[in-house]
Design an enzyme around this catalytic site. Structure first.
Site, PDB file in Angstrom:
ATOM      1  N   GLU A  74     -25.777  -8.894  75.758  1.00 59.03           N
ATOM      2  CA  GLU A  74     -27.362  -8.691  74.130  1.00 59.03           C
ATOM      3  C   GLU A  74     -26.909  -9.836  73.852  1.00 59.03           C
ATOM      4  O   GLU A  74     -28.232 -10.350  73.710  1.00 59.03           O
ATOM      5  CB  GLU A  74     -26.800  -7.443  73.068  1.00 59.03           C
ATOM      6  CG  GLU A  74     -27.212  -7.828  72.050  1.00 59.03           C
ATOM      7  CD  GLU A  74     -27.220  -6.902  70.914  1.00 59.03           C
ATOM      8  OE1 GLU A  74     -26.692  -6.272  70.488  1.00 59.03           O
ATOM      9  OE2 GLU A  74     -28.497  -6.564  70.349  1.00 59.03           O
ATOM     10  N   ILE A  96     -21.193  -4.863  69.779  1.00 56.47           N
ATOM     11  CA  ILE A  96     -21.593  -4.021  68.470  1.00 56.47           C
ATOM     12  C   ILE A  96     -23.438  -3.554  68.766  1.00 56.47           C
ATOM     13  O   ILE A  96     -24.595  -3.726  68.548  1.00 56.47           O
ATOM     14  CB  ILE A  96     -21.469  -5.206  67.335  1.00 56.47           C
ATOM     15  CG1 ILE A  96     -20.538  -5.572  67.617  1.00 56.47           C
ATOM     16  CG2 ILE A  96     -21.488  -3.835  66.220  1.00 56.47           C
ATOM     17  CD1 ILE A  96     -19.533  -6.135  66.223  1.00 56.47           C
ATOM     18  N   THR A  99     -25.278  -2.516  65.315  1.00 60.05           N
ATOM     19  CA  THR A  99     -25.077  -3.739  63.572  1.00 60.05           C
ATOM     20  C   THR A  99     -25.003  -4.140  62.730  1.00 60.05           C
ATOM     21  O   THR A  99     -24.338  -3.805  61.815  1.00 60.05           O
ATOM     22  CB  THR A  99     -25.595  -5.123  64.581  1.00 60.05           C
ATOM     23  OG1 THR A  99     -25.401  -5.241  66.100  1.00 60.05           O
ATOM     24  CG2 THR A  99     -25.140  -6.654  64.504  1.00 60.05           C
TER      25      THR A  99
END
Ligand code: IPD
Length: 282
Positions: A74, A96, A99
């Site tokens: 990402e 994550i 987020t």
């Protein structure tokens, strides 16, 4: 696929599990600290220093183990790396997921690691960093949460379904009208309910575990769905495009459900929201 490949994917799953747990520990510590937050594509598309650190940890560890493999991450993609899926063994990583939840210490935060070969998703690992649930799936070998086999809900009737979705990063009035219109149609089906938990990957894990019947979203990314798609399919569910065709990992849209009947119903209701593709240059 040769038996050697198959053995290798088993090793890949074991390694991914170890790394997801290690990354999860970093996230558990980071959530207690002050966060340095900035935004990416829109003011609501958040990123923190921890996202970068965790992605670096995951990719560097995997690269050491599997030097010939490719990576889509990402934050590397946000930093301008090309997001293109080839036939090479490729890891697809969300360091994550959730987020925004992470920033607020809202406890729905996950590490997601998917793996594709010849553009086919082979395995997925999703670690719920704050409650320790570890979801795994490997094509042809089943899906599990902390070692317990997962099974989707087989409910066929949307009026008995709990449906999950996510909002996506675009908040202009036209997008929000379509988003709310889609939700209104499903609420007036009437589905039992619609929930938004702030993590696409964990929402998709709830479809795999049978805690909810269906999920749909416009605006997610390949790293939000890669690992989860394997887990859902191995738990007996379906993952498809919002048009009703096969899943296109780069299309930024998805419908997933325990039963084909519920998936088909949702496909018929949805008005599309255009987000472009992950594999197109911005
Ligand atoms: C996002 C979250 C969010 C969803 C977005 C995702 P991130 O991932 O899952 O709930 O609406 O589409 O991209 O940015 O937290 O990794």
């Amino acid at each position: 696929m040769t038996s050697t490949d198959s053995d290798c994917w088993g090793e890949c799953l074991d390694v991914a599990v170890q790394i997801a747990r290690k990354a999860g520990k970093v996230v558990q510590e980071a959530v207690k600290q002050e966060k340095r937050v900035s935004s990416k594509s829109t003011p609501t598309d958040l990123v923190t220093e921890a996202d970068h650190q965790v992605e670096e940890l995951i990719i560097s560890t995997l690269r050491e183990k599997f030097p010939s493999h490719r990576f889509i991450g990402e934050e590397s993609s946000a930093a301008g790396e090309k997001c293109v899926l080839t036939d090479s063994p490729t890891w697809i990583i969300d360091p994550i997921d959730g987020t925004c939840n992470f920033v607020h210490s809202f406890p729905m935060v996950a590490v997601s690691i998917g793996f594709a070969v010849n553009k086919e998703l082979e395995l997925g690992v999703i670690y719920h960093c704050l409650d320790g649930a570890l979801y795994t799936g490997r094509k042809g070998h089943g899906a599990f949460c902390n070692g317990v086999r997962l099974q989707v809900s087989k409910e066929k009737d949307v009026s008995k379904a709990l449906i999950l979705t996510e909002i996506g990063a675009k908040r202009d009035p036209h997008t929000l009208d379509i988003f709310l219109g889609n939700m209104k149609k499903l609420l007036s089906a009437p589905a039992h309910g619609v929930r938004i938990i702030g993590s696409s990957t964990l929402a998709l894990c709830h479809i795999a575990s049978g805690a909810a019947e269906a999920y749909y979203q416009f605006g997610l990314h390949c790293w939000d769905v890669a690992a989860a798609a394997v887990i859902i399919r191995e738990a007996g569910g379906c993952v498809m495009d919002t048009t009703g065709g096969p899943l296109d990992l780069m299309s930024r849209r998805v419908v997933a459900a325990g039963s084909q009947e519920v998936a088909d119903y949702i496909v018929q209701q949805l008005q599309p929201i255009s987000y472009g593709r992950d594999d197109h240059d911005p």
